[in-house]
Design an enzyme around this catalytic site. Structure first.
Site, PDB file in Angstrom:
ATOM      1  N   ASP A   2      -0.464   5.158   0.711  1.00 40.15           N
ATOM      2  CA  ASP A   2      -0.559   6.047   1.615  1.00 40.15           C
ATOM      3  C   ASP A   2      -0.219   5.585   3.185  1.00 40.15           C
ATOM      4  O   ASP A   2      -0.967   4.559   3.608  1.00 40.15           O
ATOM      5  CB  ASP A   2      -2.025   6.582   1.787  1.00 40.15           C
ATOM      6  CG  ASP A   2      -2.260   7.491   0.314  1.00 40.15           C
ATOM      7  OD1 ASP A   2      -1.591   8.638   0.437  1.00 40.15           O
ATOM      8  OD2 ASP A   2      -2.975   6.870  -0.550  1.00 40.15           O
TER       9      ASP A   2
ATOM     10  N   ASP B 237       0.939  -1.079   0.117  1.00 39.00           N
ATOM     11  CA  ASP B 237      -0.101   0.131  -0.082  1.00 39.00           C
ATOM     12  C   ASP B 237       0.919   1.115  -0.129  1.00 39.00           C
ATOM     13  O   ASP B 237       2.094   0.973   0.241  1.00 39.00           O
ATOM     14  CB  ASP B 237      -0.972   0.088   1.301  1.00 39.00           C
ATOM     15  CG  ASP B 237      -2.014   1.253   1.351  1.00 39.00           C
ATOM     16  OD1 ASP B 237      -2.361   1.695   0.377  1.00 39.00           O
ATOM     17  OD2 ASP B 237      -1.945   1.826   2.241  1.00 39.00           O
TER      18      ASP B 237
ATOM     19  N   ASP C  26      -0.989  -0.624   6.062  1.00 39.90           N
ATOM     20  CA  ASP C  26      -1.235   0.075   7.445  1.00 39.90           C
ATOM     21  C   ASP C  26      -2.631   0.061   7.992  1.00 39.90           C
ATOM     22  O   ASP C  26      -2.915   0.603   8.893  1.00 39.90           O
ATOM     23  CB  ASP C  26      -0.721   1.855   7.137  1.00 39.90           C
ATOM     24  CG  ASP C  26      -1.906   2.484   6.551  1.00 39.90           C
ATOM     25  OD1 ASP C  26      -1.955   1.907   5.117  1.00 39.90           O
ATOM     26  OD2 ASP C  26      -2.106   3.674   6.812  1.00 39.90           O
TER      27      ASP C  26
END
Length: 275
Positions: free
Chosen positions: A24, A22, A220
């Site tokens: 961001d 991922d 995250d």
């Protein structure tokens, strides 16, 4: 890095052949790169370990993301960047005929993904399908047009349902915040294409030419990245530089294979360093 985490990471890395990241909250926050991100990608490239980016964020094209990463010292070709906008377009083309009328509530990148090539027709009040993503220029008028179309019977597709995403300022509203507004206004729920559905993680494995169980998904968020990785059959690593916290991990039924503080820990494991 404790000896337990180091040993767990080494065990995982021995059985995977590629990594899906991922972006961001993993590689950067807004325009600020996170520690060790550039060094990790360079190390993986040097060692011939393939990697792909899989992001629910539909606000940029793969080319724009590649340029953003380049400004931060990370080299990733656009064809190694899978966005939820691209995944949504591909999903729609498998299910709708050419000429289907579509209203897009989202950024220019999502509009380009849907409309470029002329397969779908741009529409508003007569739309057969409404597609929404994050929109940094959201207005009441856009919400009204989408609401009226959905209430009139249009199919509704969301690129993702992330309520927030991390920026330099903190967590800011994401596509899921718009989904919540439209749910309140329509009493409907969308079909969600992005993570936690496994399609984007499976696509990453396809791009790398490996089986899903040979992939490590690094993210995250428990509710999107980690759940998508588990549903795809990939190994999963939660990094604590974005949305989900260690407290949330301990309270959640969604458990990653490993939790790491940041990408420096993964870099050290890839290098085989003691820390």
């Amino acid at each position: 890095m404790t000896s337990v985490v180091r040993d767990q990471l080494r065990t995982i890395l021995r059985r995977v052949r590629g990594i899906a990241f991922d972006m961001d909250g993993v590689l950067y926050r807004g325009e600020r790169p996170l520690p060790a991100a550039a060094a990790l990608l360079a190390e993986l490239a040097e060692r011939g370990i393939g990697f792909v980016m899989v992001t629910n964020n539909a606000t940029k094209t793969p080319e724009e993301y590649a340029a953003k990463l380049s400004r931060m010292g990370m080299t990733v070709p656009p064809e190694r960047i899978v966005t939820s906008a691209i995944a949504t377009r591909d999903w729609m083309r498998q299910r709708y005929r050419p000429g289907t009328t579509v209203y897009v509530l989202g950024m220019t990148a999502l509009e380009r993904a849907v409309y470029d090539g002329g397969y779908f027709v741009r529409a508003e009040r007569d739309a057969q399908v409404v597609v929404n993503g994050a929109d940094f220029a959201l207005t009441y008028e856009k919400l009204k047009i989408a609401t009226l179309a959905i209430r009139a019977g249009a199919d509704w597709i969301a690129t993702n349902a992330d309520r927030t995403f991390p920026s330099e300022e903190g967590l800011i509203p994401g596509s899921g915040a718009i989904v919540a507004a439209l749910q309140a206004a329509t009493d409907r729920s969308p079909i969600v294409i992005g993570k936690p559905e496994p399609a984007m993680v499976l696509r990453a494995a396809d791009i790398l030419g490996i089986a899903p169980h040979e992939l490590l998904m690094v993210g995250d968020r428990l509710d999107t990245d980690i759940l998508a990785g588990r549903r795809a059959g990939a190994a999963t690593a939660l990094v604590l530089t974005g949305v989900s916290s260690l407290t949330e991990v301990q309270a959640s039924a969604v458990r990653p294979d490993i939790v790491i503080d940041d990408l420096q820990v993964l870099l050290e494991a890839v290098r085989g360093e003691e820390a």
